[in-house]
Design an enzyme around this catalytic site. Structure first.
Site, PDB file in Angstrom:
ATOM      1  CE  LYS A   1      -3.929   1.945   2.632  1.00  0.00           C
ATOM      2  NZ  LYS A   1      -4.737   1.779   3.861  1.00  0.00           N
TER       3      LYS A   1
ATOM      4  CB  SER B   1      -8.027   3.649   2.920  1.00  0.00           C
ATOM      5  OG  SER B   1      -7.164   3.038   3.860  1.00  0.00           O
TER       6      SER B   1
ATOM      7  CB  SER C   1      -8.220   0.902   5.915  1.00  0.00           C
ATOM      8  OG  SER C   1      -8.896   2.133   5.882  1.00  0.00           O
TER       9      SER C   1
END
Ligand SMILES: [Zn+2]
Lengths: 487, 99, 486
Positions: free
Chosen positions: A80, A155, A179
């Site tokens: 990420k 996210s 997330s």
């Protein structure tokens, strides 16, 4: 079945045994990314040259014995984009970090590479991890591989979509209010947020420091175990890092009926999409059929969790994001004097959702409001923790839906931030209480995945993983989207 | 609790955000709704409840006073938008700066 | 009119701790290095970094707190103090807000009315900011500034006094005593000109008929004054300014003022009424600091003897109060003194020599007792020559000056210059008899009662011995010989 269908454990086993080269695995991943990423947009940055160079180095220079000691030998991994890397850009999905190059690597990045993983790129995310859809990235939306008109959740939407679309078998995400688990559920993959303090946050771009945790997303429970075994280590660079027993490399086989599993009534009430409810109920029936005693429990302060979260997280975020001031790195927008440079830079560099949360958090901490907002939220946080303490006296694990609905359409929740915030209602509680939470794909409805969440006491990752693994074994093998590629 | 545009403007200044008047009214509305929702917490009497600042039961984590090599000034300033004499350049500071 | 108000002064003193590394990262804590050469991702406030507390900084801060009679809190925590400024990389300073390391101490000052304790409200730890180099003459004129973060993250303690001083002189005394106490702990360089000790003064005038809380008085903060003298001057100026304003019916506003060295005046920097809202909240990246009894005991045991104890033991050794004060206020001088006393044991002799001749030489050459020109051993052997009677005071002075200039030992100087006092009874008596015999007229004067005549005869003997005869011995022998003429 090609290498892209393998999970991380199988990939590493094959590379270790010399059945396949690391370079072949990486090439397959890169070619899959070439095919699918332009549509799905899971990756913000792919470094094919670096990945291939590392894979070839491994193939040419490492002996079989050395490779046998690399638990993720040759496994293509996505990170990420809020975990810093020296060899690739790191933006956290924000324009304010455009062009930034970190002078150091996040601890997790170092640990994965030491274990033989090949990082192929950085994945898209809601800006600074603030969002539940990956629509709030300065670099465009990521699409759900199951339905390209829908969001992948957020996210860590880029990481979840990359794993679901079989661009990589394994990715790291971060979870502040759900997330990892929410996009895992929406994309039909496995994802775990460990106990707070399990995985070093050194090098994770902070959103809400007291809630953030890094965790893996994968297509099997055993991949989660193996990854956590490697990355859940004490780190002297993170003062909140725990010095606890290492998570086992593989889940221990467990008879589900030996576990007391709690069903909190607050997570099964109104507001759950009936289709989701049907799939969850079917899975609960499977558990009952295997002799599991599902115990009704109550977590009475659940209804306060979102309100609590939306004070604590923005307050900490408003502070954590103050460093983006145009002085030392990232975007600078000129101004006549210092204060105008600050204001112009931050005004242009941050997207609307980030600015909303900065304003909210600044307000919650400002003179005259601290007690009513931030302090109040910290006290309710105590009550939420106590709910779990009480529950775990009666049960070993808790099972809930990961999210109340199915992936929504892109743009559908743009206009109403509060509606977006409520998406996290089943996941934020474990962040507030610091507990491990795992989302497991349990089936499809109308072609869209549904996730089940396991929650455990602090440091009980092994128990959570064992239960998820046992359930994985009695459920039909999960399906993966885009099997025919992108049309 | 009702939020006014004036309060949002004050908060924006504290946060160094030059928000436009359109954004200001949008933000005031959006934040007002969120704060209305957050009012929910006032149902709870928390006078006797201690706050949770850290969920973990750990304390007193400190390190040895041992020097670790620093970055070179070039590395330290490599990302700087404007650098001179290996220092970060900032525009002129008016009014004591902080305010 | 001038007695209508009581002056109320509180001081906030920042002291940089002398650790090897910064408070939250492993960068060296040095002074005067190349710009940004002592920085790392942590103290640059890079994305993703986390602070890790330096245990030694906590130990040094704790020792300061104990030496200042504070209660050290077994539980304290860190908080973020938030404001934007280019010298503050994260835009927040990690500090301690509502649960500081230590509270409720005091510093004793000596006023005309006797000893008085000035309360210390709290001592907390925090990180220092970096340094701005302004490109123009003054802040407002500058086209911009250059940011050097070498000092960002250096450990500081802030010592906050209670508003219990009532004159610039008391404030000065408080500062001197505070610095003296801290100097014995060896926790800081304590150099105001280098910024390792900094002082902000809060000054307000309380109308004598004002009965409200001191916190309600408009308080003016004079920021970052660079010497004790200027703290005193700044306070003096501020008292007069505020008094004049009040007497002409003007309102004092709560504000921060700077001090201008050249004019000795303060000037407005920023009105506190629109002051920053620092939005303090607990630092989530640092677990609370819990200090065990055992650890606190170790810190207490690590404390050296402190000025009050030293004053007492100096008094017991017969050192005059004024001299003792001079010794105690310079930790290096005091350490030197105790080394010499350990060798010579006549405390008063050592004190006299140190505070007069030696100090004069040191001052004249601008030297500090941190690096004494003549070692404690060297001075001790010189003083031993005095006690043994080998050298007269006058000769010793000459020897000391030579030692100071050439670095020779006392013995070497004495030998080279042939300077040693004649203490041989018979040798002197021989010369005395000769002098008496050679000066019958003077002897007659003495016998007829002119005491002054003796001085002449002593002078003659000293001349013949090139000043090396021991004067009291000469005196005694002369009287002995002259007695036979009576
Ligand atoms: Zn550093």
């Amino acid at each position: 079945m090609g290498t892209i269908d393998w999970d991380a454990v199988q990939t590493a086993d094959q590379v270790q045994r010399g059945e396949i080269s690391a370079a072949e695995c990486v090439e397959a991943a890169l070619s899959r990314i070439d095919n699918t990423n332009p549509t799905v947009h899971a990756f913000l940055h792919v470094d094919a040259d670096r990945a291939l160079a590392r894979a070839r180095f491994m193939d040419h220079n490492l002996t079989r014995e050395t490779k046998a000691n690399l638990p993720l030998a040759g496994v293509p991994v996505a990170i990420k984009d809020n975990m810093v890397t020296t060899d690739m850009p790191t933006t956290a999905g924000s324009k304010i970090l455009e062009g930034f190059r970190s002078p150091y690597n996040a601890t997790v990045v170092e640990l994965l590479e030491q274990a033989g993983a090949i990082i192929v790129g950085k994945t898209n995310m809601d800006e600074f991890a603030m969002g539940s859809s990956t629509e709030h990235s300065a670099y465009g939306v990521t699409r759900n591989p199951w339905d390209l008109t829908r969001v992948p959740g957020g996210s860590s939407g880029g990481s979840a979509a990359a794993v679901a679309a079989r661009m990589v078998p394994l990715a790291l995400g971060s979870d502040t209010g759900g997330s990892i688990r929410l996009p895992a559920s929406y994309c039909g993959v496995f994802g775990i947020k460990p106990t707070y303090g399990r995985v070093s946050r050194y090098g994770l771009i902070a959103y809400a420091s007291s809630l953030d945790q890094i965790g893996p997303l994968a297509r099997s429970v055993r991949d989660l175990s193996r990854t956590l075994h490697l990355i859940a280590r004490h780190d002297a660079k993170d003062a909140t890092s725990l010095d606890a027993n290492t998570i086992l490399e593989a889940p221990i086989p467990t008879a589900l009926q030996s576990l007391r599993i709690g069903l909190p009534e607050e997570y099964f009430g109104e507001g759950i999409d009936v289709r989701v409810r049907t799939v969850i109920e079917k899975t609960l029936d499977r558990l009952r059929e295997s002799g599991v005693d599902l115990i009704p429990i109550s977590l009475p302060h659940t209804r306060y969790a979102i309100a609590t979260y939306y004070l604590i997280a923005p307050a900490e975020a408003s502070s954590n994001l103050s460093r983006y001031d145009g002085v030392r790195y990232g975007l600078r927008v000129v101004g006549d004097d210092l204060i105008h440079m600050y204001q112009n830079t931050r005004q242009e560099g941050f997207g609307p959702e980030v600015k909303r949360r900065i304003l909210l958090g600044t307000h919650a901490l400002s003179a005259g409001y601290y007690d009513a907002y931030y302090l109040k939220a910290q006290k309710v946080r105590t009550l939420i923790r106590q709910d779990f303490d009480n529950a775990f006296e009666k049960v070993d694990l808790i099972v809930t839906p990961t999210v109340a609905d199915l992936p929504f359409k892109l743009g559908e929740r743009d206009l109403d931030p509060l509606q977006m915030y409520l998406t996290d209602i089943f996941t934020v509680t474990t962040n507030l209480a610091g507990l491990p939470g795992l989302s497991q794909p349990i089936g499809l409805v109308d072609g869209l995945p549904v996730g089940l969440q396991w929650m455990g006491p602090p440091l009980a990752e092994d128990r959570v993983l064992s239960a998820a693994s046992a359930l994985e074994a009695i459920l039909p093998s999960p399906e993966w989207p885009l099997s025919g590629g992108i049309q | 609790m009702n939020l006014t545009e004036k309060e949002v403007r004050h908060v924006a200044r504290l946060a160094r955000l030059a928000i436009s008047s359109v954004e200001l009214s949008e933000a005031t509305q959006a934040l007002g709704r969120v704060l209305d929702y957050i009012d929910l917490l006032n149902e709870l009497d928390t006078d006797a409840v201690p706050p949770t600042t850290h969920v973990e039961a750990i304390e007193t984590v400190w390190r040895q006073d041992r020097v670790v090599p620093s970055l070179s000034p070039e590395e330290a300033t490599a990302n700087g938008p404007q650098v001179s004499s290996q220092m970060f350049v900032v525009p002129k500071i008016l009014d004591g700066g902080e305010g | 009119m001038t007695n209508q108000y009581e002056v109320v002064i509180g001081l906030e003193v920042h002291v940089e701790l002398k650790t090897q590394t910064k408070l939250f990262c492993g960068c060296a804590n040095g002074f005067g290095q190349d710009p940004n050469s002592q920085t790392c991702p942590v103290c640059l406030g890079m994305p993703g970094v986390l602070p890790v507390l330096n245990g030694e900084a906590v130990a040094l801060a704790t020792r300061a707190a104990l030496a200042l009679h504070c209660t050290v809190n077994s539980y304290s925590k860190f908080d973020r103090k938030q404001y934007f400024y280019p010298d503050l990389p994260k835009a927040y300073q990690i500090s301690q807000y509502d649960q500081p390391l230590a509270e409720n101490g005091h510093v004793t000052i000596h006023t005309a009315a006797g000893k008085r304790n000035i309360g210390i409200e709290r001592i907390h730890m925090e990180e220092d900011a970096g340094k701005l180099n302004h490109l123009g003459q003054r802040l407002g004129d500058a086209e911009g500034s250059l940011v050097d973060l070498n000092r960002a993250g250096v450990p500081l303690i802030e010592i906050v006094s209670r508003p219990e001083m009532h004159s610039p002189e008391e404030a000065r005394q408080y500062l001197v005593e505070l610095r003296t106490i801290l100097s014995y702990l060896d926790i800081s360089d304590l150099r105001m000109e280098e910024g390792s000790m900094r002082c902000d003064a809060n000054v307000s005038l309380r109308p004598l008929d004002f009965t409200g809380s001191l916190a309600d008085l408009p308080r003016v903060e004079i920021k970052n004054v660079n010497s004790f003298r200027n703290v005193q001057r700044g306070i003096e100026f501020e008292i007069n300014r505020q008094r004049q304003m009040l007497q002409t019916g003007q309102r004092i506003i709560k504000e921060t003022r700077g001090f201008d060295d050249a004019s000795g005046s303060t000037y407005s920097q920023r009105s506190k009424e629109e002051a920053n809202d620092y939005r303090y909240f607990p630092e989530p990246d640092l677990p609370p600091l819990v200090l065990t009894e055992k650890w606190l005991k170790e810190q207490r045991e690590a404390l050296p003897q402190l000025p009050d104890e030293l004053r007492q033991s100096l008094a017991e050794r017969g050192v005059a109060e004024r001299d003792a004060e001079v010794l105690v206020q310079d930790v290096n001088l005091y350490h030197y003194w105790s080394q010499v006393v350990a060798l010579v044991s006549d405390a008063r002799l050592v004190t006299n020599w140190l505070l007069s001749d030696y100090s004069r030489l040191m001052n004249a050459n601008n030297l500090s007792f941190a690096e004494p020109k003549v070692s404690a051993h060297g001075l001790a052997s010189l003083l031993s020559l005095i006690t043994a009677g080998t050298l007269s005071g006058k000769m010793a002075k000459e020897v000391l000056e030579t030692m100071f200039d050439t670095g020779e030992t006392a013995e070497a100087v004495v030998k080279r210059l042939g300077l040693s006092q004649i203490t041989d009874h018979n040798a002197i008596k021989e010369i005395v008899s000769a002098v008496v015999a050679a000066n019958p007229a003077v002897v007659q004067d003495f016998v007829s009662g002119k005491e002054k005549a003796l001085t002449f005869l002593v002078g003659q003997v000293m001349k013949q011995t090139k000043g090396q005869a021991k004067p009291d011995l000469v005196n005694a022998l002369l009287r002995e010989v002259l007695a036979t003429y009576a």
